[in-house]
Write an enzyme that holds these catalytic residues in place. Structure first.
Site, PDB file in Angstrom:
ATOM      1  N   GLU A 150       0.811  -1.228   0.000  1.00 14.56           N
ATOM      2  CA  GLU A 150       0.000   0.000   0.000  1.00 14.56           C
ATOM      3  C   GLU A 150       0.843   1.276   0.000  1.00 14.56           C
ATOM      4  OE1 GLU A 150      -2.954  -0.353   3.133  1.00 14.56           O
ATOM      5  OE2 GLU A 150      -4.207  -1.570   1.826  1.00 14.56           O
ATOM      6  N   GLU A 305      -6.464  -8.038  -0.773  1.00 14.23           N
ATOM      7  CA  GLU A 305      -6.885  -8.071   0.628  1.00 14.23           C
ATOM      8  C   GLU A 305      -8.374  -7.778   0.712  1.00 14.23           C
ATOM      9  OE1 GLU A 305      -4.859  -5.494   3.360  1.00 14.23           O
ATOM     10  OE2 GLU A 305      -2.918  -5.838   2.436  1.00 14.23           O
TER      11      GLU A 305
HETATM   12  C1  GAL Z   1      -4.504  -2.933   4.865  1.00 15.13           C
HETATM   13  C2  GAL Z   1      -3.043  -3.309   5.072  1.00 15.13           C
HETATM   14  C3  GAL Z   1      -2.923  -4.583   5.875  1.00 15.13           C
HETATM   15  C4  GAL Z   1      -3.807  -4.519   7.093  1.00 15.13           C
HETATM   16  C5  GAL Z   1      -5.216  -4.255   6.657  1.00 15.13           C
HETATM   17  C6  GAL Z   1      -6.216  -4.209   7.796  1.00 15.13           C
HETATM   18  O1  GAL Z   1      -4.647  -1.609   4.509  1.00 15.13           O
HETATM   19  O2  GAL Z   1      -2.414  -3.491   3.842  1.00 15.13           O
HETATM   20  O3  GAL Z   1      -1.581  -4.783   6.236  1.00 15.13           O
HETATM   21  O4  GAL Z   1      -3.362  -3.513   7.931  1.00 15.13           O
HETATM   22  O5  GAL Z   1      -5.270  -3.019   6.018  1.00 15.13           O
HETATM   23  O6  GAL Z   1      -7.508  -3.889   7.341  1.00 15.13           O
END
Ligand code: GAL
Ligand code: ZN
Length: 669
Positions: A150, A305
């Site tokens: 990110e 994710e």
């Molecule tokens: C994302 C991040 C992850 C984790 C996740 C939690 O933005 O890449 O490492 O923190 O959020 O929602």
């Protein structure tokens, strides 16, 4: 290339938290198999374990994990660890720490907050990336590189400030040219030496929009060159492993169209707050993000994710309601994702994310609701193999441009703030998405082509660049349907206004010129009035067109501009150019788009399916994803017997789709 030939199902795997718990690491594998996991993103923040002291690498623990995963048929998206640095690195080389908006040096801590310019940081990252690649890039189960995590944010350290000046010097050649294009004749802002220029900051200069634009371009450039450096490091060892970076929703810091050129595959992280009142509105926004991600490279993307249940960083973190994990996962697939990946595999015992949703919770059980939901997605994905090669096809292109976003961010005009550009784009998008009409996005860069689309929508293109006005003109001339709005074609790529009528270069195409724009208070509205008596509320911004030779399709209903055109249609060449002067609400936008699209034949995913509002159909190739966001069970009539790939059954006609239900339908031959 090792590009996946199955849908990937898995998520962030951070075993570096668990090295003192060998039994947990063994159990992980058993549970992964139960959950139908076939890929993990490994080692995203593992630098401190991989290089415990400067120059001393420890790969043994990772060797074991890699071995175990691959023995069990689980593919690996291997991360470079550059998104969080070890404490020793920050202590020894403070220049790797970012300086904030007030030019203050940050201390060690957190993540995603290093200086992307620092030569030391770049070198240390290059070294560990190279070592990682030498160790693992020959491995057949390394599916992809996950560079950093990110990427985002700015640094205003002396190194970045100097690099910014250098970038400006390259761009403008002379200070004279910079002064001219930054319009520094205003407020005595003329620079007489390059060293006088600092990054924009509330401590100094913050309101020159031309400078702001260049700063965002420069930051994009720094991020792109950082990603390129990492990519080159890992691909120098094995050029066949593709590279991705995980992007974010409604991101404003860097131009994603530009960053996407540095990577092989786009991936992104999606965390909507499902179940908080209006899932339909939320689903429209997520669908738009998916389509945008697909559009960056005009290729399928990865959902890198998502959460299997809740997040832990919003004021109220709601659980995913029953059915929502499958529905939201397959929504991504409907729009072109080749994966459903989650954050994270197993909840840690401590740290800030110990209570963020994960596949395996602290109880270590596989008979939880969340685990079952995840396993169900795994099972469904395994049965979707034929969908993998199906591609999304769109007849509509919406222009969305990061430079325009930045330009609107800093313009002080009818409304302060960002003028809700993304929301305006979403307004158009949603009216199409709800009807099952597929959309691509494109920006205004030179290489953008509008060929092949039937409809081009250009919401709030305040800035014109890359010759977009010429492309829109030709597109219309050749028979296309062009839709433009208020506040278009006002400034050029330097954020200098055009001299002459707006929208620049398109007044004859549209058959009008836009003279003034009025802002409405939040509680105020005007209306778009049609001849047949219909009246739609208009909010926020109302532009006043003059010298209108276009056909007037609707007029303003009130105020001193009552009766003036608010929706017009102009025949130009073989095509039609529409202009919408005010901003309807989502309901009104649907009606406006119905009027506009009445003359165009666009394929709809749900053409023959009869359903209520809250149900949306999205086509990926020949597969129709029928999704229920209404929060209630709904009857749908398919109009003909079809085959549902999720239930693996023939569906005769009428069918009850439960709340958060989804079907993937295929025509029966
Ligand atoms: C994302 C991040 C992850 C984790 C996740 C939690 O933005 O890449 O490492 O923190 O959020 O929602
Ligand atoms: Zn810096």
């Amino acid at each position: 290339m090792n590009y996946p030939n199955v849908f990937l199902h898995g998520g962030d795997y951070n075993p570096d938290q668990w090295l003192d718990y060998p039994e947990v690491l063994l159990e992980d594998i058993r549970l992964m198999k139960l959950a139908g996991i076939n890929a993990v993103s490994l080692g995203i923040f593992a630098w401190a374990r991989l290089e415990p002291e400067e120059g001393r690498y420890d790969f043994e623990w990772m060797d074991e994990i890699v071995e175990r995963l691959t023995e069990n048929g689980i593919g690996i998206v291997l991360a470079t660890p550059s998104a969080a640095r070890p404490a020793w690195l920050a202590q020894r080389y403070p220049e790797v720490l970012r300086c904030n908006e007030r030019f203050e040096r940050m201390h060690y801590g957190e993540r995603h907050n290093h200086c992307l310019t620092s030569p030391v940081y770049r070198e240390k990252v290059r070294q560990i990336d190279t070592a990682l690649a030498r160790r693992y890039a020959g491995h057949k189960d390394i599916l992809m590189w996950h560079i950093g995590n990110e990427f985002g944010g700015d640094c205003r350290c002396p190194l970045c400030a100097e690099a910014f000046r250098e970038w400006l010097r390259n761009k403008y050649g002379t200070l004279e040219e910079l002064n001219r294009r930054w319009w520094t004749g205003f407020w005595s802002q003329r620079y007489t030496d390059w060293s006088q220029i600092e990054p924009p900051s509330p401590m100094g200069e913050v309101s020159n929009p031309s400078m702001w634009l260049d700063w965002r371009r420069f930051e994009t450039c720094q991020c792109a060159s950082f990603v390129r450096m990492e990519r080159e490091a890992v691909q120098a060892v094995n050029a066949d492993i593709p590279v991705t970076i995980n992007l974010m929703e409604r991101f404003r810091d860097y131009d994603y169209f530009t960053l996407a050129k540095e990577i092989d595959v786009v991936s992104w992280d999606s965390y909507p707050t499902w179940g908080s009142g209006d899932d339909m509105a939320l689903a429209a926004n997520v669908a738009m993000q998916h389509d945008l991600m697909r559009s960056f490279k005009r290729k399928p993307f990865l959902l890198m994710e998502s959460t299997p249940s809740l997040v832990n960083w919003k004021p109220h973190n709601k659980l995913k309601r029953p059915g929502m994990h499958l529905l939201s996962s397959l929504q991504a697939v409907a729009h072109g994702s080749q994966s459903v990946m989650m954050f994270q595999w197993r909840k840690g015992r401590g740290g800030s994310e110990a209570f963020h949703g994960a596949v395996v919770s602290h109880d270590g059980r596989s008979d939880t609701r969340v685990f079952r939901d995840v396993a169900e997605v795994g099972q469904v994905l395994a049965g979707l193999q034929p969908v993998l090669d199906a591609r999304n096809q769109a007849g509509v292109c919406i222009l969305f441009d990061y430079e325009n976003l930045w330009a609107l961010e800093r313009v002080q005009a009818a409304q302060l703030g960002n003028m809700r550009y993304i929301d305006t784009v979403l307004l158009f998008y949603r009216s199409l998405w709800e009807q099952g009409i597929a959309v691509d996005f494109a920006d205004m860069s030179e290489e953008t082509s509008l060929e092949g689309y039937k409809v081009v929508i250009a919401p709030m293109l305040f800035m014109f660049r890359g010759g977009i006005e010429e492309k829109m003109r030709r597109f219309t001339e050749k028979g296309g349907v062009l839709v433009t709005t208020f506040f278009s074609g006002i400034v050029d790529a330097d954020h200098l206004t055009y001299l002459g009528d707006a929208p620049h270069g398109l007044t004859d195409v549209l058959g009008l010129r836009a003279e003034e724009i009025d802002a409405l208070y939040p509680e105020e509205f005007n209306t778009l009035a049609f001849e047949d008596g219909r009246n739609l509320p208009l909010e926020e911004l109302c532009e006043l067109p003059r010298d209108v030779t276009a056909e007037v399709m609707g007029v303003y209903g009130s105020d001193f501009y009552a009766g003036m055109p608010a929706l017009t249609r102009n025949r130009f060449g073989r095509g039609t150019a529409w202009y919408l002067a005010g901003k309807p609400d989502p309901y009104g936008m649907k009606i406006v788009m119905d009027i506009i699209l009445a003359e165009v034949k666009l394929p709809k995913a749900d053409a023959e399916i009869d359903h209520q509002e809250g149900i949306v159909a999205t086509a990926r190739g020949e597969y129709i994803f029928l999704q229920n966001y209404s929060g209630e069970a709904q009857k749908v009539n398919l109009g003909r017997p079809m085959f549902d790939l999720i239930g693996q059954r023939r569906i005769e006609d009428g069918w009850m789709l439960p709340a958060n239900g989804i079907m993937i339908l295929k025509e029966e031959r």
